[in-house]
Design a protein around this motif. Structure first.
Motif, PDB file in Angstrom:
ATOM      1  N   UNK A  55     -15.031  34.269  11.933  1.00 55.71           N
ATOM      2  CA  UNK A  55     -15.168  32.608  11.836  1.00 55.71           C
ATOM      3  C   UNK A  55     -16.469  32.230  11.606  1.00 55.71           C
ATOM      4  N   UNK A  56     -16.451  31.346  10.727  1.00 62.08           N
ATOM      5  CA  UNK A  56     -17.969  30.908  10.147  1.00 62.08           C
ATOM      6  C   UNK A  56     -18.038  29.710  11.065  1.00 62.08           C
ATOM      7  N   UNK A  57     -19.228  29.803  11.754  1.00 67.40           N
ATOM      8  CA  UNK A  57     -19.911  28.535  12.481  1.00 67.40           C
ATOM      9  C   UNK A  57     -20.772  27.864  11.765  1.00 67.40           C
ATOM     10  N   UNK A  58     -20.411  26.568  11.195  1.00 72.23           N
ATOM     11  CA  UNK A  58     -21.447  25.682  10.602  1.00 72.23           C
ATOM     12  C   UNK A  58     -21.801  24.678  11.531  1.00 72.23           C
ATOM     13  N   UNK A  59     -23.173  24.447  11.477  1.00 73.51           N
ATOM     14  CA  UNK A  59     -23.719  23.225  12.311  1.00 73.51           C
ATOM     15  C   UNK A  59     -23.237  21.807  11.995  1.00 73.51           C
ATOM     16  N   UNK A  60     -23.257  21.241  12.956  1.00 73.77           N
ATOM     17  CA  UNK A  60     -22.788  19.829  12.710  1.00 73.77           C
ATOM     18  C   UNK A  60     -24.100  19.007  12.440  1.00 73.77           C
ATOM     19  N   UNK A  61     -24.093  18.579  11.077  1.00 73.05           N
ATOM     20  CA  UNK A  61     -25.391  17.854  10.632  1.00 73.05           C
ATOM     21  C   UNK A  61     -25.412  16.384  10.785  1.00 73.05           C
ATOM     22  N   UNK A  62     -24.221  15.966  11.357  1.00 75.63           N
ATOM     23  CA  UNK A  62     -23.855  14.422  11.284  1.00 75.63           C
ATOM     24  C   UNK A  62     -23.885  13.713  10.062  1.00 75.63           C
ATOM     25  N   UNK A  63     -23.479  14.184   8.929  1.00 75.20           N
ATOM     26  CA  UNK A  63     -22.873  13.689   7.677  1.00 75.20           C
ATOM     27  C   UNK A  63     -21.541  13.376   7.603  1.00 75.20           C
ATOM     28  N   UNK A  64     -21.229  12.473   6.846  1.00 73.41           N
ATOM     29  CA  UNK A  64     -19.943  11.920   6.518  1.00 73.41           C
ATOM     30  C   UNK A  64     -19.167  13.034   5.755  1.00 73.41           C
TER      31      UNK A  64
END
Length: 73
Positions: A55-64
């Motif tokens: 699974x790829x864990x992408x960071x939440x950057x708070x972008x729409x």
């Protein structure tokens, strides 16, 4: 059951059918065992497809979130 790598190449569908019936098949090269095809139970199979990389864990950057149209432009 034991078979040569050449036989395995020619008869792979039959090898898989034998494994499905519960047989274990040893594949040899120059009379030395190099691989084994073994049956698996339904407990060994994951209930969903997996990515070989995990699974790829992408960071939440708070972008729409963007729509497909926005991504293409």
């Amino acid at each position: 059951m034991e078979m040569t790598s050449r036989e395995f190449t020619r008869c792979s569908a039959q090898v898989l059918a034998a494994a499905e019936r519960g047989e274990t098949i040893t594949v040899t090269v120059n009379a030395a065992a190099v691989a084994r095809v073994v049956p698996i139970s339904h407990h060994d199979v994951l209930p969903y497809p997996t990515d070989p990389m995990g699974a790829i864990q992408l960071p939440d950057l708070g972008l729409p979130d963007l729509t497909d149209e926005e991504l293409e432009s």
